[in-house]
Design a protein around this motif. Structure first.
Motif, PDB file in Angstrom:
ATOM      1  N   SER A 187      19.712  81.788   6.881  1.00 27.73           N
ATOM      2  CA  SER A 187      19.899  81.733   8.334  1.00 27.73           C
ATOM      3  C   SER A 187      19.975  83.145   8.892  1.00 27.73           C
ATOM      4  O   SER A 187      20.576  84.025   8.274  1.00 27.73           O
ATOM      5  CB  SER A 187      21.196  81.000   8.679  1.00 27.73           C
ATOM      6  N   VAL A 202      18.665  78.362   1.295  1.00 30.61           N
ATOM      7  CA  VAL A 202      18.544  78.278   2.754  1.00 30.61           C
ATOM      8  C   VAL A 202      19.016  79.619   3.299  1.00 30.61           C
ATOM      9  O   VAL A 202      20.067  80.119   2.907  1.00 30.61           O
ATOM     10  CB  VAL A 202      19.396  77.127   3.325  1.00 30.61           C
ATOM     11  N   GLU A 219      12.684  71.012   9.484  1.00 34.18           N
ATOM     12  CA  GLU A 219      11.520  71.699   8.927  1.00 34.18           C
ATOM     13  C   GLU A 219      11.752  72.051   7.448  1.00 34.18           C
ATOM     14  O   GLU A 219      10.875  71.843   6.606  1.00 34.18           O
ATOM     15  CB  GLU A 219      11.220  72.970   9.727  1.00 34.18           C
ATOM     16  N   ALA A 220      12.933  72.570   7.114  1.00 33.67           N
ATOM     17  CA  ALA A 220      13.249  72.911   5.722  1.00 33.67           C
ATOM     18  C   ALA A 220      13.258  71.652   4.853  1.00 33.67           C
ATOM     19  O   ALA A 220      12.826  71.690   3.692  1.00 33.67           O
ATOM     20  CB  ALA A 220      14.589  73.637   5.638  1.00 33.67           C
ATOM     21  N   CYS A 228      15.589  78.829   7.452  1.00 32.63           N
ATOM     22  CA  CYS A 228      14.418  78.411   6.681  1.00 32.63           C
ATOM     23  C   CYS A 228      14.798  78.130   5.237  1.00 32.63           C
ATOM     24  O   CYS A 228      15.829  78.586   4.745  1.00 32.63           O
ATOM     25  CB  CYS A 228      13.323  79.476   6.740  1.00 32.63           C
ATOM     26  N   GLY A 229      13.961  77.373   4.569  1.00 34.95           N
ATOM     27  CA  GLY A 229      14.121  77.106   3.153  1.00 34.95           C
ATOM     28  C   GLY A 229      13.325  78.117   2.348  1.00 34.95           C
ATOM     29  O   GLY A 229      12.370  78.722   2.848  1.00 34.95           O
ATOM     30  N   LEU A 230      13.718  78.293   1.091  1.00 32.68           N
ATOM     31  CA  LEU A 230      13.009  79.176   0.167  1.00 32.68           C
ATOM     32  C   LEU A 230      12.932  78.512  -1.196  1.00 32.68           C
ATOM     33  O   LEU A 230      13.863  77.832  -1.614  1.00 32.68           O
ATOM     34  CB  LEU A 230      13.747  80.516   0.010  1.00 32.68           C
ATOM     35  N   TYR A 274      10.339  71.742   2.137  1.00 30.09           N
ATOM     36  CA  TYR A 274      10.918  72.074   0.831  1.00 30.09           C
ATOM     37  C   TYR A 274      11.693  70.924   0.183  1.00 30.09           C
ATOM     38  O   TYR A 274      12.065  71.014  -0.978  1.00 30.09           O
ATOM     39  CB  TYR A 274      11.869  73.275   0.955  1.00 30.09           C
ATOM     40  N   PHE A 284      15.192  73.333  12.804  1.00 29.02           N
ATOM     41  CA  PHE A 284      15.022  74.228  11.646  1.00 29.02           C
ATOM     42  C   PHE A 284      15.350  73.484  10.344  1.00 29.02           C
ATOM     43  O   PHE A 284      14.644  73.615   9.345  1.00 29.02           O
ATOM     44  CB  PHE A 284      15.924  75.452  11.770  1.00 29.02           C
ATOM     45  N   GLU A 285      16.443  72.725  10.344  1.00 23.60           N
ATOM     46  CA  GLU A 285      16.824  71.980   9.145  1.00 23.60           C
ATOM     47  C   GLU A 285      15.831  70.863   8.853  1.00 23.60           C
ATOM     48  O   GLU A 285      15.517  70.600   7.684  1.00 23.60           O
ATOM     49  CB  GLU A 285      18.248  71.427   9.294  1.00 23.60           C
ATOM     50  N   ASP A 322      17.210  81.656  13.454  1.00 26.35           N
ATOM     51  CA  ASP A 322      16.238  81.061  12.543  1.00 26.35           C
ATOM     52  C   ASP A 322      16.973  80.507  11.335  1.00 26.35           C
ATOM     53  O   ASP A 322      18.050  80.994  10.975  1.00 26.35           O
ATOM     54  CB  ASP A 322      15.215  82.118  12.098  1.00 26.35           C
TER      55      ASP A 322
END
Length: 199
Positions: free
Chosen positions: A82, A80, A123-124, A61-63, A128, A120-121, A59
Motif C-alpha cells: 500500500s 500486498v 483488483e488484487a 496492489c498485489g505482488l 493475484y 484496489f483490493e 494505491d
C-alpha cells in the motif's frame, strides 16, 4: 530530504515499535513491512497517530515474488503493498505485508480505514487471487465472471486457459479451451553496461 525522512522514520518507529519487521530507506522513500497478524492494527495506527496522519491510501496492489528478479525466491510468495500519503505532514510511506499462506493467500481488508481500498483490493483478488478478509464485496473487477485463474500470477499460462468467440450457429459468445499451442517467449536481453542510466 534526509532530515524529513529521519523525522518520518523516528515517528514510524515510535508509533509502531515491534510491529515493524523491516524498514528500508531507498530512493528517498521509506518502506515498512509488518506481519499479516499486525497489518490492520498497523494500518490503523498509520492513519490515526497524530505524528503520522496517513489520511489517504493512494494505491494498493498485489505482488507475486515466486521468481523475484529472475531468481528463485526464498520466502512467502504473495504480498500486498500500500502507498499512503499524509496531507497533514506532506510525506509518504509504503506499507508491505506478506500473505502467510501461499496456497490460500489472505490478509485483512483495510476498506474500513480507507474507502479507496475497495476497488484496489478487488483488483488484487482478481489478478493475484489474494483474499481480503472483511471485504464486503470481494469479486472480480477486471476479468470476466467465468474467468479461470489469476492472470498476474507468474505461473499463469501466457495464452490463458480458455478463449471466447462468437458462435454464429448458437448466436452467442461461447467459451472453449485455448486452441493455440503454448510457446516460450524469450524477451529481448539488453547487454549494454549502464543501459538507461542504471548501474
Amino acid at each position: 530530504m534526509t532530515q524529513k525522512l529521519d523525522t518520518l522514520q523516528a515517528a514510524l518507529e515510535a508509533a509502531l515499535g515491534a510491529q515493524i519487521q523491516a524498514l528500508v530507506r531507498a530512493r528517498g522513500e521509506i518502506t515498512i513491512t509488518v506481519s499479516a497478524a499486525d497489518y490492520l492494527a498497523a494500518a490503523k495506527t498509520l492513519r490515526d497517530a497524530p505524528a503520522l496522519k496517513f489520511e489517504q491510501l493512494m494505491d494498493l496492489c498485489g505482488l507475486d515474488f515466486s521468481d523475484y528478479k529472475n531468481e528463485p525466491w526464498d520466502g512467502l510468495r504473495y504480498a500486498v503493498v500500500s502507498h499512503l500519503l499524509s496531507v497533514t505532514h506532506n510525506w509518504r510511506v509504503r506499507l508491505k505485508v506478506f500473505c502467510p499462506d501461499d496456497e490460500l493467500p489472505a490478509v485483512a481488508s483495510v476498506t474500513e480505514l480507507w474507502a479507496s481500498a475497495n476497488w484496489f483490493e478487488r483488483e488484487a483478488f482478481d489478478l493475484y487471487g489474494i483474499l481480503f478478509e472483511g471485504h464486503l464485496d470481494l469479486r472480480r473487477i477486471l476479468t470476466d465472471y467465468g474467468f479461470i485463474g489469476h492472470p498476474m500470477r507468474k505461473d499463469f499460462p501466457v495464452s490463458g486457459n480458455v478463449e471466447m468467440r462468437y458462435d454464429a450457429e448458437k448466436k452467442r459468445v461461447i467459451y472453449q479451451p485455448v486452441s493455440i499451442e503454448p510457446r516460450e517467449n524469450t524477451p529481448r536481453v539488453v547487454r549494454e553496461d549502464n543501459y538507461g542510466g542504471l548501474h
